[in-house]
Write an enzyme that holds these catalytic residues in place. Structure first.
Site, short mmCIF file in Angstrom:
data_model
loop_
_atom_site.label_atom_id
_atom_site.label_comp_id
_atom_site.label_asym_id
_atom_site.label_seq_id
_atom_site.Cartn_x
_atom_site.Cartn_y
_atom_site.Cartn_z
N PRO A 125 0.78 -1.24 0.00
CG PRO A 125 0.04 -0.95 2.20
CD PRO A 125 0.76 -1.92 1.33
N GLY A 126 2.14 1.21 0.13
CA GLY A 126 2.91 2.44 0.00
C GLY A 126 3.79 2.79 1.18
N GLY A 127 3.97 1.85 2.11
CA GLY A 127 4.83 2.13 3.26
C GLY A 127 6.24 2.50 2.84
NE ARG A 187 -1.42 -5.45 -2.64
CZ ARG A 187 -1.39 -5.36 -1.31
NH1 ARG A 187 -2.47 -5.66 -0.62
NH2 ARG A 187 -0.29 -5.01 -0.67
CG ASP A 197 4.03 -8.91 -14.95
OD1 ASP A 197 3.18 -9.63 -14.40
OD2 ASP A 197 5.22 -9.26 -15.15
CG ASP A 236 8.67 -4.87 0.99
OD1 ASP A 236 9.34 -5.66 1.68
OD2 ASP A 236 7.61 -4.33 1.40
NE ARG A 275 4.51 -14.46 -5.33
CZ ARG A 275 3.38 -14.51 -4.64
NH1 ARG A 275 2.22 -14.54 -5.24
NH2 ARG A 275 3.38 -14.53 -3.31
CB CYS A 321 7.41 -9.26 6.28
SG CYS A 321 6.02 -9.65 5.22
N1 SAM Z 1 6.23 -2.47 -0.15
C1 SAM Z 1 4.89 -2.44 0.37
C2 SAM Z 1 4.85 -1.51 1.55
O1 SAM Z 1 5.90 -1.23 2.16
O2 SAM Z 1 3.76 -0.98 1.85
C3 SAM Z 1 4.40 -3.83 0.73
C4 SAM Z 1 4.53 -4.78 -0.42
S1 SAM Z 1 3.91 -6.39 -0.15
C5 SAM Z 1 5.11 -7.11 0.88
C6 SAM Z 1 4.21 -7.14 -1.70
C7 SAM Z 1 3.46 -6.57 -2.87
O3 SAM Z 1 3.81 -7.33 -4.04
C8 SAM Z 1 1.95 -6.61 -2.76
O4 SAM Z 1 1.42 -5.33 -2.95
C9 SAM Z 1 1.53 -7.53 -3.89
O5 SAM Z 1 0.32 -7.14 -4.50
C10 SAM Z 1 2.68 -7.43 -4.87
N2 SAM Z 1 2.81 -8.62 -5.73
C11 SAM Z 1 2.17 -9.81 -5.65
N3 SAM Z 1 2.55 -10.63 -6.63
C12 SAM Z 1 3.45 -9.96 -7.38
C13 SAM Z 1 4.19 -10.27 -8.55
N4 SAM Z 1 4.08 -11.47 -9.14
N5 SAM Z 1 5.01 -9.32 -9.04
C14 SAM Z 1 5.14 -8.13 -8.43
N6 SAM Z 1 4.47 -7.79 -7.33
C15 SAM Z 1 3.63 -8.68 -6.81
#
Ligand code: SAM
Length: 388
Positions: free
Chosen positions: A110-112, A136, A158, A175, A205, A228
């Protein structure tokens, strides 16, 4: 709280893991922490405890109802888990933040991390904040709009789309989506989702994401990789895989007490582990690499023609002049009759991104012109460019 036994078993030989204190700490509540927006003044957190690794990070003694606080909606602070604020040390120690940099936060919603990076970059730098999942990406747009800084672009692409712009970024922040064990204390529902198969699926992944985006990093640029998760296959094993797959140098970071330094088994790459029983925060992992010489595998030429200089039309200058502090420092883009205020130093890069990716927003959304007036967008009200 029932931590999966298979997770505990898998961590027995991992640096810094102490099963007894680890299980005990999961019976206590998570600390509440926020990060202050350095560009919006607030003194409401002046007397609160500082997060050791982040200048604008603070712990709150209790968890207030944030959604009832107007300053929360005004973007004067962001509610963020403390460990993940360690990103600040990676950026401060491994980049020259006073330079004009172009940084990609690839998995940003979400943008942290994005609000944090945007606060640390110079005003002539550019943050490209990307999220692949559309709903998202909407949340990301909203949170960055509240943060109010013009040095940010939001894309909804992507990871593989970024190889259309080889050697473009000075830094990549990945992240990565992960199995989420580091957040069990904050979100006990995540426990039900955890399985060894999911850890392996996440690891695959993570490798695919890294492969897809790698070409877009400049030679000499840095990769910040974080999760995390506590699992080695998403952390140290990924560092080994990166070391084998790409020409990289692992970078060390000076740390604060309680942060556990770890080394990958095969290539001795440096990583940093956060455990809730060792520091005031949740589970987190971070590592930094510098990219060496490489051959760009994708040799597609950039779809880009040099833009004509942005003409500052008289009407627009008049209309925006009364709304924007120091309009002379900016230029604007128009799309579907909406205007976006951007930094002239980054106009070239933003147009290049526009030609190759799906841009959700660039800079500050000003609004539309009707006659001789601006119909201001809400985002302008939340921005730091609005005149008194
Ligand atoms: N960096 C964010 C923060 O600090 O608020 C949190 C990110 S969260 C750990 C991982 C993010 O990767 C999610 O928003 C998710 O939707 C996205 N994601 C999921 N599958 C993905 C993919 N195949 N390629 C890139 N991003 C992906």
């Amino acid at each position: 709280m029932q931590i999966p036994q298979k997770l505990i078993d898998s961590l027995q030989n991992v640096n810094g893991f102490d099963p007894t204190t680890f299980v005990e700490i999961h019976e206590t509540p998570s600390p509440t922490s926020i990060r202050i927006n350095p560009f919006k003044s607030t003194n409401q957190f002046d007397n609160f405890e500082h997060v050791a690794w982040c200048e604008s990070g603070r712990y709150l003694p209790t968890r207030p109802a944030f959604t009832l606080d107007p300053l929360f909606h005004a973007g004067t602070y962001y509610v963020q888990e403390a460990s993940s604020m360690f990103l600040e040390q990676a950026l401060k120690q491994c980049l020259k933040l006073e330079d004009d940099l172009v940084v990609l936060d690839l998995c940003a919603a979400p943008g942290g991390k994005s609000t944090h990076i945007a606060s640390l970059l110079s005003t002539d730098s550019l943050l490209v904040s990307n999220e692949v999942i559309k709903p998202r990406a909407n949340v990301l747009v909203e949170n960055l709009s509240k943060w109010g800084l013009p040095n940010t672009v939001v894309t909804n692409n992507d990871p593989k789309d970024f190889n259309r712009i080889p050697h473009f970024f000075d830094a990549l922040v990945i992240d990565a989506p992960c199995s989420g064990s580091g957040l069990f204390r904050k979100d006990p529902n995540a426990i039900a989702e955890w399985s060894e198969q999911n850890v392996e699926m996440c690891s695959l992944r993570q490798k695919r994401i890294l492969t897809d985006v790698w070409d877009s990093l400049k030679i000499g640029g840095i990769l910040v990789y974080s999760t995390c998760s506590y699992s080695q296959s998403e952390n140290e094993d990924i560092l080994d895989w990166i070391s084998e797959e790409f020409n990289v140098k692992s970078l060390k970071i000076n740390t604060q007490d309680g942060i556990i330094q770890t080394i990958s088994a095969k290539h001795q790459a440096h990583g940093y582990r956060f455990y809730p029983d060792k520091i005031k925060g949740e589970g987190f992992f971070l590592a930094v690499f510098e990219k060496g010489e490489d051959d760009v595998r994708n040799t597609t030429t950039l779809k880009y023609t040099k833009p004509r200089p942005n003409k500052k039309l008289k009407l627009e200058t008049q209309v925006f002049g009364s709304w924007i502090e120091s309009l002379e420092d900016y230029v604007w883009l128009e799309k579907n009759e909406e205007y976006f205020l951007i930094n002239p130093e980054q106009e070239h890069n933003i147009k290049l991104l526009q030609a190759n990716l799906y841009l959700r927003k660039a800079g500050i959304r000003l609004g539309k012109i009707a006659g001789k007036d601006l119909i201001p967008d809400h985002e302008l009200a939340l921005s730091v460019v609005l005149s008194e």
